[in-house]
Motif scaffolding. Structure first.
Motif, PDB file in Angstrom:
ATOM      1  N   PRO A   1     -12.155   1.955  -4.158  1.00 14.88           N
ATOM      2  CA  PRO A   1     -12.782   3.383  -2.537  1.00 14.88           C
ATOM      3  C   PRO A   1     -12.362   2.839  -1.258  1.00 14.88           C
ATOM      4  N   SER A   2     -12.076   1.275  -0.996  1.00 15.86           N
ATOM      5  CA  SER A   2     -11.515   1.363   0.089  1.00 15.86           C
ATOM      6  C   SER A   2     -10.205   1.504   0.336  1.00 15.86           C
ATOM      7  N   ASN A   3      -9.239   1.890  -0.792  1.00 13.63           N
ATOM      8  CA  ASN A   3      -8.006   2.059  -0.653  1.00 13.63           C
ATOM      9  C   ASN A   3      -7.624   3.997  -0.323  1.00 13.63           C
ATOM     10  N   ARG A   4      -8.551   4.391  -0.034  1.00 17.52           N
ATOM     11  CA  ARG A   4      -8.233   5.800   0.396  1.00 17.52           C
ATOM     12  C   ARG A   4      -8.082   5.748   2.260  1.00 17.52           C
ATOM     13  N   LYS A   5      -8.630   4.795   2.137  1.00 13.43           N
ATOM     14  CA  LYS A   5      -8.240   4.256   4.550  1.00 13.43           C
ATOM     15  C   LYS A   5      -6.682   4.550   4.272  1.00 13.43           C
ATOM     16  N   GLN A   6      -5.829   4.098   3.508  1.00 17.43           N
ATOM     17  CA  GLN A   6      -4.668   4.340   3.253  1.00 17.43           C
ATOM     18  C   GLN A   6      -4.367   5.148   3.408  1.00 17.43           C
ATOM     19  N   ALA A   7      -5.075   6.079   2.864  1.00 14.88           N
ATOM     20  CA  ALA A   7      -4.427   7.586   3.032  1.00 14.88           C
ATOM     21  C   ALA A   7      -4.189   8.621   4.232  1.00 14.88           C
ATOM     22  N   LEU A   8      -5.405   7.567   5.353  1.00 15.05           N
ATOM     23  CA  LEU A   8      -5.165   8.358   7.005  1.00 15.05           C
ATOM     24  C   LEU A   8      -4.008   7.968   7.342  1.00 15.05           C
ATOM     25  N   ILE A   9      -3.490   9.526   7.777  1.00 15.01           N
ATOM     26  CA  ILE A   9      -2.737   9.173   9.078  1.00 15.01           C
ATOM     27  C   ILE A   9      -2.567  10.475   9.896  1.00 15.01           C
ATOM     28  N   PRO A  10      -1.633   9.818  10.514  1.00 19.43           N
ATOM     29  CA  PRO A  10      -1.773  10.651  11.659  1.00 19.43           C
ATOM     30  C   PRO A  10      -1.021  12.255  11.488  1.00 19.43           C
ATOM     31  N   GLN A  11      -2.435  12.968  12.084  1.00 21.94           N
ATOM     32  CA  GLN A  11      -2.115  14.621  12.185  1.00 21.94           C
ATOM     33  C   GLN A  11      -0.785  15.102  12.619  1.00 21.94           C
ATOM     34  N   GLY A  12       0.794  15.574  11.686  1.00 24.68           N
ATOM     35  CA  GLY A  12       1.565  15.566  12.040  1.00 24.68           C
ATOM     36  C   GLY A  12       2.688  14.651  11.324  1.00 24.68           C
ATOM     37  N   ALA A  13       1.784  13.830  11.012  1.00 25.77           N
ATOM     38  CA  ALA A  13       2.844  12.647  10.642  1.00 25.77           C
ATOM     39  C   ALA A  13       3.400  12.647   9.336  1.00 25.77           C
ATOM     40  N   GLU A  14       5.152  12.034   8.848  1.00 22.18           N
ATOM     41  CA  GLU A  14       5.132  12.380   8.035  1.00 22.18           C
ATOM     42  C   GLU A  14       4.789  10.965   7.491  1.00 22.18           C
ATOM     43  N   ILE A  15       5.330  10.430   5.569  1.00 23.18           N
ATOM     44  CA  ILE A  15       4.745   9.385   4.854  1.00 23.18           C
ATOM     45  C   ILE A  15       6.028   9.064   4.952  1.00 23.18           C
ATOM     46  N   LEU A  16       5.760   8.252   5.356  1.00 23.24           N
ATOM     47  CA  LEU A  16       7.228   6.730   5.147  1.00 23.24           C
ATOM     48  C   LEU A  16       7.151   6.087   3.432  1.00 23.24           C
TER      49      LEU A  16
END
Length: 416
Positions: free
Chosen positions: A112-127
């Motif tokens: 469950p802690s890995n879900r944190k890595q899916a949080l990105i700033p609104q409007g940002a694109e994934i690298l």
């Protein structure tokens, strides 16, 4: 247009991890022709990270972060960046799917802690991160400012940089020019003396020339900015030629050249061979020589004559001279060189005997006193006295002794 590298991690500040990411990114930015004048290392502290962002965002257009993208509570990079710019974090479903798939491929269940890595700033694109679970972001929070984030794991960051970041930066119009550098290497001359000799070149606009020193040698870095590597090399070539002429024999090579590789090339081209006799360096000289692939073409071997009985028994050093002059003397160094040359039937014999410390020195023969012997064709034999000083650590004196021995041989090969 310039960039700033910001490395996040308390472990970097504590020295637990070598900051190789900053070196890699600096080299990559140079290849893209993107100047960068600042690098910052900051611990896992939100307030200090915000202070770094505030300063960096006021002076550059590209912020490149590494570290702090993991699943643990001290991985704070993304949320701190978002908080600084007043933007909420949003969970990205594509990232969740990617992380879950990677765990499944490894026969594990996503924590469950890995879900944190899916949080990105609104409007940002994934690298995207092809190998790890921590993706980065590409985000332009305001006009004229671009942020890229990478995990701290070097192998993951390298691939993300080459596969996604570089194409993105080029698509934005950056990377139209490159900065190409060439480093000339010098031995046997101090940085200040060399700088005085080449002072007329130190204020050139393009290419630029800068001296720096380390590990006993001095380098002149020649850097040129141009459309491609060929154009850069064309700018560097005439300056390099002039600097080599000024440096003379003190300039022993460039870029990846080492004293051992240069000596090896000279021996191979002349069809000559080398053997070594070492006392205080304990095999360090032989190690330098055998680090070069193909050194068996010219390097036959050596004798570590640490005890006087080995100097006498294997190398033929006169015991009376040992008693009269001591093991650390020009006479013994010469006899060691002659002895190993004769024993191994080589063209050249090279020897080292000295006091590497921290004990063993006295007023007459202090720590750092080293003698190098060199036996060449016929009855030719020379010795060189070196005084490296007692302030240096034992390992550095041994290193300097081996390098100096190689340089003495290099100069003898070139002067014939």
């Amino acid at each position: 247009m310039s960039a700033e590298i910001i490395c996040v991690g308390t472990e970097l500040l504590l020295g637990d991890i070598l900051n190789s990411n900053a070196k890699f990114l600096a080299q990559q930015l140079a290849q893209l022709g993107i100047p960068h004048y600042y690098q910052t290392v900051v611990g896992d502290n939100p307030e200090r990270i915000k202070q770094v962002i505030e300063i960096a965002a006021s002076r550059v257009q590209i912020l490149i972060f590494t570290g702090g993208l993991g699943p643990t509570p001290d991985d704070l990079t993304c949320e701190t960046i978002a908080d600084f710019f007043g933007v909420p974090l949003v969970e990205n479903a594509a990232i969740i799917e990617d992380i879950s798939e990677k765990f499944t491929q490894r026969g594990r269940v996503m924590s469950p802690s890995n879900r944190k890595q899916a949080l990105i700033p609104q409007g940002a694109e994934i690298l995207p991160n092809p190998t790890g679970t921590a993706p980065g972001i590409i985000w332009q929070p305001r006009p004229g400012l671009t942020i890229l984030t990478f995990p701290g794991v070097p192998s993951e960051m390298h691939r993300m940089w080459s596969e996604t970041a570089v194409p993105f930066l080029k698509s934005q119009g950056w990377g139209k020019e490159i900065i190409y550098s060439r480093s000339l290497k010098f031995w046997g001359i101090g940085e200040s003396i060399l700088a005085e000799k080449v002072s007329a070149y130190l204020n050139l606009p393009n290419p630029t020339v800068a001296p720096y020193a380390g590990n006993g040698e001095v380098r002149l870095r020649i850097s040129a900015k141009a459309s491609d590597s060929t154009a850069s090399a064309d700018l560097i070539s005439p300056i390099e030629k002039q600097l080599r002429e000024i440096g003379g024999l003190d300039c022993y090579g460039a870029d990846d050249d080492t004293l051992a590789s240069v000596v090896g090339d000279l021996l191979r081209s002349s069809g000559e061979t080398l053997s070594v006799a070492e006392s205080c360096t304990g095999g360090g000289l032989g190690q330098m020589l055998t680090e070069i692939s193909g050194s068996s073409d010219y390097f036959l071997g050596g004798v570590i004559s640490y005890d006087n009985s080995v100097k006498v028994g294997l190398l033929g050093v006169n015991p009376e001279d040992l008693d009269k002059f001591g093991a650390v003397s020009a006479t013994v160094a010469e006899q060691m060189a002659v002895g190993v040359k004769g024993r191994l039937f080589t063209t050249w014999g090279l020897s080292i005997t000295g006091i590497a410390g921290p004990t063993g020195g006295n007023v007459a023969k202090p720590v750092g006193l080293v003698y190098i012997g060199l036996a060449g064709s016929g009855d030719e034999v020379k010795s060189y006295e070196c005084r490296f000083g007692a302030m240096w650590h034992r390992s550095f004196i041994r290193y300097m002794s081996a390098c100096q021995a190689l340089d003495n041989l290099r100069r003898s090969l070139l002067k014939r």
